[in-house]
Design an enzyme around this catalytic site. Structure first.
Site, PDB file in Angstrom:
ATOM      1  N   ILE A 469     -11.745 -27.873 -11.760  1.00 38.15           N
ATOM      2  CA  ILE A 469     -10.927 -28.997 -11.304  1.00 38.15           C
ATOM      3  C   ILE A 469     -10.125 -28.626 -10.055  1.00 38.15           C
ATOM      4  O   ILE A 469      -9.113 -29.243  -9.751  1.00 38.15           O
ATOM      5  CB  ILE A 469     -10.025 -29.519 -12.444  1.00 38.15           C
ATOM      6  CG1 ILE A 469      -9.069 -28.444 -12.960  1.00 38.15           C
ATOM      7  CG2 ILE A 469     -10.884 -30.028 -13.591  1.00 38.15           C
ATOM      8  CD1 ILE A 469      -8.084 -28.963 -14.019  1.00 38.15           C
ATOM      9  N   GLY A 470     -10.634 -27.601  -9.359  1.00 41.87           N
ATOM     10  CA  GLY A 470      -9.954 -27.141  -8.156  1.00 41.87           C
ATOM     11  C   GLY A 470      -9.355 -25.762  -8.336  1.00 41.87           C
ATOM     12  O   GLY A 470      -8.742 -25.200  -7.429  1.00 41.87           O
ATOM     13  N   THR A 471      -9.569 -25.196  -9.529  1.00 39.35           N
ATOM     14  CA  THR A 471      -8.939 -23.928  -9.879  1.00 39.35           C
ATOM     15  C   THR A 471      -9.724 -22.721  -9.402  1.00 39.35           C
ATOM     16  O   THR A 471      -9.195 -21.620  -9.356  1.00 39.35           O
ATOM     17  CB  THR A 471      -8.847 -23.821 -11.410  1.00 39.35           C
ATOM     18  OG1 THR A 471     -10.182 -23.978 -11.928  1.00 39.35           O
ATOM     19  CG2 THR A 471      -7.972 -24.905 -11.993  1.00 39.35           C
ATOM     20  N   GLY A 512      -9.334 -22.941 -20.419  1.00 44.25           N
ATOM     21  CA  GLY A 512     -10.703 -23.038 -19.926  1.00 44.25           C
ATOM     22  C   GLY A 512     -11.366 -21.683 -19.733  1.00 44.25           C
ATOM     23  O   GLY A 512     -12.311 -21.318 -20.455  1.00 44.25           O
ATOM     24  N   ASN A 599      -9.480 -13.307 -10.906  1.00 43.05           N
ATOM     25  CA  ASN A 599      -9.613 -13.434  -9.456  1.00 43.05           C
ATOM     26  C   ASN A 599      -8.227 -13.560  -8.830  1.00 43.05           C
ATOM     27  O   ASN A 599      -7.603 -14.626  -8.895  1.00 43.05           O
ATOM     28  CB  ASN A 599     -10.464 -14.668  -9.119  1.00 43.05           C
ATOM     29  CG  ASN A 599     -10.779 -14.753  -7.625  1.00 43.05           C
ATOM     30  OD1 ASN A 599     -10.082 -14.167  -6.794  1.00 43.05           O
ATOM     31  ND2 ASN A 599     -11.826 -15.489  -7.286  1.00 43.05           N
ATOM     32  N   GLN A 606      -3.013 -20.673  -8.170  1.00 39.78           N
ATOM     33  CA  GLN A 606      -2.563 -21.472  -9.310  1.00 39.78           C
ATOM     34  C   GLN A 606      -1.098 -21.229  -9.625  1.00 39.78           C
ATOM     35  O   GLN A 606      -0.361 -22.161  -9.930  1.00 39.78           O
ATOM     36  CB  GLN A 606      -3.420 -21.164 -10.540  1.00 39.78           C
ATOM     37  CG  GLN A 606      -4.828 -21.652 -10.370  1.00 39.78           C
ATOM     38  CD  GLN A 606      -5.406 -22.052 -11.710  1.00 39.78           C
ATOM     39  OE1 GLN A 606      -5.026 -23.071 -12.273  1.00 39.78           O
ATOM     40  NE2 GLN A 606      -6.293 -21.243 -12.220  1.00 39.78           N
ATOM     41  N   LYS A 668      -5.730 -14.424 -20.880  1.00 42.77           N
ATOM     42  CA  LYS A 668      -4.764 -15.270 -21.585  1.00 42.77           C
ATOM     43  C   LYS A 668      -4.691 -16.676 -20.997  1.00 42.77           C
ATOM     44  O   LYS A 668      -4.168 -17.576 -21.638  1.00 42.77           O
ATOM     45  CB  LYS A 668      -3.372 -14.643 -21.517  1.00 42.77           C
ATOM     46  CG  LYS A 668      -3.102 -13.569 -22.565  1.00 42.77           C
ATOM     47  CD  LYS A 668      -1.664 -13.115 -22.412  1.00 42.77           C
ATOM     48  CE  LYS A 668      -1.146 -12.385 -23.642  1.00 42.77           C
ATOM     49  NZ  LYS A 668       0.267 -12.004 -23.437  1.00 42.77           N
ATOM     50  N   GLY A 671      -3.329 -21.264 -15.972  1.00 40.07           N
ATOM     51  CA  GLY A 671      -3.346 -22.520 -15.221  1.00 40.07           C
ATOM     52  C   GLY A 671      -2.018 -23.244 -15.161  1.00 40.07           C
ATOM     53  O   GLY A 671      -1.737 -23.943 -14.198  1.00 40.07           O
ATOM     54  N   GLU A 672      -1.206 -23.106 -16.184  1.00 39.86           N
ATOM     55  CA  GLU A 672      -0.007 -23.949 -16.264  1.00 39.86           C
ATOM     56  C   GLU A 672       1.303 -23.187 -16.261  1.00 39.86           C
ATOM     57  O   GLU A 672       2.354 -23.765 -15.991  1.00 39.86           O
ATOM     58  CB  GLU A 672      -0.091 -24.833 -17.519  1.00 39.86           C
ATOM     59  CG  GLU A 672      -1.221 -25.834 -17.425  1.00 39.86           C
ATOM     60  CD  GLU A 672      -1.574 -26.464 -18.762  1.00 39.86           C
ATOM     61  OE1 GLU A 672      -1.081 -27.559 -19.030  1.00 39.86           O
ATOM     62  OE2 GLU A 672      -2.345 -25.872 -19.532  1.00 39.86           O
TER      63      GLU A 672
END
Ligand code: MOS
Length: 710
Positions: A469-471, A512, A599, A606, A668, A671-672
């Site tokens: 989704i762009g990650t 994900g 990465n 992110q 782990k 993303g958020e």
């Protein structure tokens, strides 16, 4: 067989790799759902209600059907019947579109106009006259709303907690901080609008969609339209941001499927920016009360956290703000409550660290207030309340390095020289201050499958229903597969975002990469075993190659329970102009502990993106509901400000080494977590600059000028 001369054990993970699809994206070769041409494509335009509550009395289709290019007007009087009970995570009545004449909020879909061109569909939608029987409505959320009630039990609901004796601990506390905090309605605002194309092709329903998980969307569509799951194929090659809004609510997708089924030609529906403010979930406003009771040295005796948020009358979604208080600090007693009130508003949903982001604002602000009350440095206060095991769960941590994040962050930010007194530093007209907050996010894993094919040309093809989704997910998965196969990333092809690849977790919940990586690693082990048992070398493989599959469902079910989270420390320096009320963030630093970082390049992206949201949440973002209409007064990008480049200073993000094999991939998820604690760090810095505590977000010019009033 012997695989090609194995290169030395690669370590693709942990080294920076640019995006696999980067070139395609910057050259425009990569196409998003709204850009892809399809033969015979018709266009649907959504018509949404202008009233906040009532019934549709009439839909005047004749005029619109006579307009150029208009093919159909779908409305509750002629729509396909849908199967009740479908939903991504339990039944969600938001998917039951055009099924009855009830209008539950402003912006609810009431019709779809389908035409030869998008312009004709839009003209038809503009001309469609709908009359309503209006009813009185309530869209005003407040902390003491009489309709507030406990949340319904669900797998996503954090149960209320009563642990220890909170009243006795409060009575025994030398210091009690008892405060109310509020956060406003906030909206995801992915750059790419939600879009879906649906068509029937050779007896299968084919959907090209912008989503966070094509397998899940296919399952939902199959249930909704009573189709065999095998009949539905959903693909989502490129997605321009999701943030939780792409997958749970799919009005455009559902209506595109309905329209193609009726019209027998491909139909695409794209949402407008304004529709994205009412149809795809959003973060509800929260009103939170935090009560911390502590000894004179700041050791916590009791943590109380009550969070209330509005939901719709269609479906219950409660913001789980107590997630943060469940894992951050040790205390002898806990009292945690989640309350919700159904109002005549759109249904909220997952957005950018749901629960964690608003919960961390309240708890990390309260910790800063406690630090000031007891005269203990805010970092020292946090170290003093470090738990041995999950504070509420009692479970062992899979790993926990909050202390290391705080200490490393303090060193890099220059915290040691900080004068704790508020309101005493000046730079010309600016008051200066610094703040800190702790950060955490659950490190979950969802069951996933993956397949890897060894090809006769010596390459490998990985198939997994991941979403990028762009990650940079595609790129990270290439690195993971390369290491698992002990080959270079260039010899690995990554195919994602096709529901035909099978079960996989969504690009959501920061789960994900962790979920897909585990399945890919298992598939790689199985494939290497298969290859080892074959004679000859890779050139002798059959034309279709040799494939191994993996499914982590059982491995996951067999895991012992652990308290597993990523942790972090957020630092901010702000300048406040007391005359204009302007707050400028001068710098931010985030140090995180999130297991294995696959990465560094895309991980840093992110973290910095999340921290930018934290800044944006602190200072800018606010949906303003207009009680005179029940709709949003600022449901567009002219009225709803998301931090722009001019708002964002130097943001630095880094991480500490952390080895955690609770998920065998070591990942782990990250993303958020970048948003969590960010708003509190800024608010705490504003207090340090001015001496005024801001408990209500956003910290707007007006609030600074009025001394932080509600
Ligand atoms: Mo995220 S809000 O779980 O997509």
């Amino acid at each position: 067989m012997t695989t090609p001369a194995a290169p030395p054990r690669t370590s693709a993970t942990g080294t920076p790799h640019t995006r696999r699809e980067g070139r395609a994206k910057v050259t425009g070769e990569a196409r998003y759902t709204g850009d892809i041409p399809f033969a015979e494509l018709a266009h649907g335009w959504l018509v949404t209600s202008t009233v906040a509550r009532g019934r549709i009395r009439s839909v005047d289709t004749d005029t619109v059907l006579a307009m150029p290019g208009v093919l159909a007007v779908l409305h509750p009087g002629n729509a396909l019947r849908l199967t009740p009970g479908a939903g991504l995570m339990g039944p969600d009545a938001n998917l039951q579109l055009l099924q009855d004449d009830r209008v539950p909020h402003v912006g609810w879909p009431v019709a779809l106009v389908v035409a030869e061109t998008q312009e004709q569909a839009r003209a038809g939608a503009d001309a469609l006259v709908i009359t309503y029987d209006e009813e009185s409505y309530d869209t005003a959320f407040r902390a003491d709303h009489p309709g507030l009630r406990p949340t319904a039990p669900s797998p996503l609901a954090m149960p209320d907690v009563d642990q220890g004796d909170p009243d006795a601990e409060l009575a025994a506390s030398a210091v009690v901080v008892d405060r109310e905090y509020t956060t406003p309605e906030e909206f995801h605002n992915a750059m790419e609008p939600h879009a879906a194309m649906a068509r029937w092709e050779n007896g299968r329903l084919e959907v090209v969609d912008s989503n966070q998980g094509s397998y899940a969307v296919a399952q939902v569509l199959a249930a909704l339209f009573s189709l065999d799951a095998d009949t539905v194929r959903v693909r989502s090659e490129h997605v321009g941001g999701g943030f939780g809004s792409k997958g749970l609510r799919l009005p455009h997708t559902v209506l595109a499927v309905m329209a193609t089924t009726i019209l027998h030609r491909p139909v695409r529906v794209v949402l407008t920016r304004r529709q994205m403010f009412s149809l795809v979930g959003h973060r509800p406003a929260t009103a939170q009360r935090v009560r911390l009771g502590a000894d004179a040295d700041g050791r916590l005796r009791v943590v109380e956290h009550e969070t209330a948020s509005p939901t719709s009358t269609v479906h219950e979604f409660a913001e789980q703000s107590t997630r943060h208080s469940r894992t951050l600090y040790a205390a002898d007693a806990f009292r945690l409550r989640t309350r919700v009130v159904p109002l005549d508003v759109p249904t909220p949903g997952f957005m950018r660290a749901p629960g964690w982001a608003p919960g961390s604002f309240a708890v990390e602000s309260a910790m800063d207030e406690l630090a000031a009350e007891v005269g203990v440095d805010p970092i020292a206060l946090r170290l003093r309340n470090e738990p041995e095991t999950g504070p509420v769960s009692g479970l062992p941590f899979s790993s926990r390095n909050l202390v290391a994040c705080l200490e490393e962050g303090a060193r890099r930010f220059g915290w040691a020289d900080r004068d704790p007194r508020p309101g005493v530093r000046r730079d010309g007209r600016w008051l200066l201050g610094t703040g800190v907050a702790a950060s955490a996010h659950s490190a979950g894993v969802g069951a996933s499958t993956a397949a890897i094919t060894a090809e006769a040309d010596g390459t490998y093809t990985v198939r997994v229903t991941a979403a990028d989704i762009g990650t940079g997910a595609r790129t990270a998965l290439g690195q993971i597969a390369a290491d698992a196969l002990e080959v270079s990333p260039e010899s690995v092809r990554i195919r994602i975002a096709d529901s035909d690849f099978g079960l996989a977790w969504l690009a959501g919940g920061s789960m994900g990469t962790a979920s897909w990586a585990w399945a890919i690693n298992e598939a790689a082990v199985a494939l290497r075993k298969k290859l080892a048992d074959l004679p000859g070398d890779m050139a002798d493989l059959p034309p279709e190659g040799v494939t191994a599959h993996a499914d982590t469902t059982e491995l996951l079910a067999a895991r012992e329970q652990r308290e597993s989270h990523g942790y972090g420390a957020q630092f901010a320096e702000v300048a406040v102009d007391p005359a204009s009320g302007e707050v400028r963030v001068r710098r931010m630093l985030g140090i995180f502990a999130v297991g294995r970082v696959v990465n560094p390049l895309t991980a840093r992206n992110q973290f910095i993106g999340g921290m930018t949201w934290g800044l944006s949440m602190a200072l800018h973002e606010e949906g303003v509901r207009d009680d005179a209409s029940g709709g949003l007064a600022n449901g567009d990008l002219a009225g709803y400000h998301v931090a722009a480049n001019a708002d964002v200073p130097l943001i630095e993000a880094d991480w500490i080494d952390e080895h955690d094999t609770y998920n065998p991939s070591g990942i782990k998820g990250l993303g958020e977590i970048g948003i969590v604690g960010g708003a509190a760090a800024v608010a705490n810095a504003v207090w340090h600059a001015t001496g005024v505590r801001h408990r209500h977000l956003p910290i707007s010019l007006e609030r600074v000028l009025s001394g932080g009033r509600r």
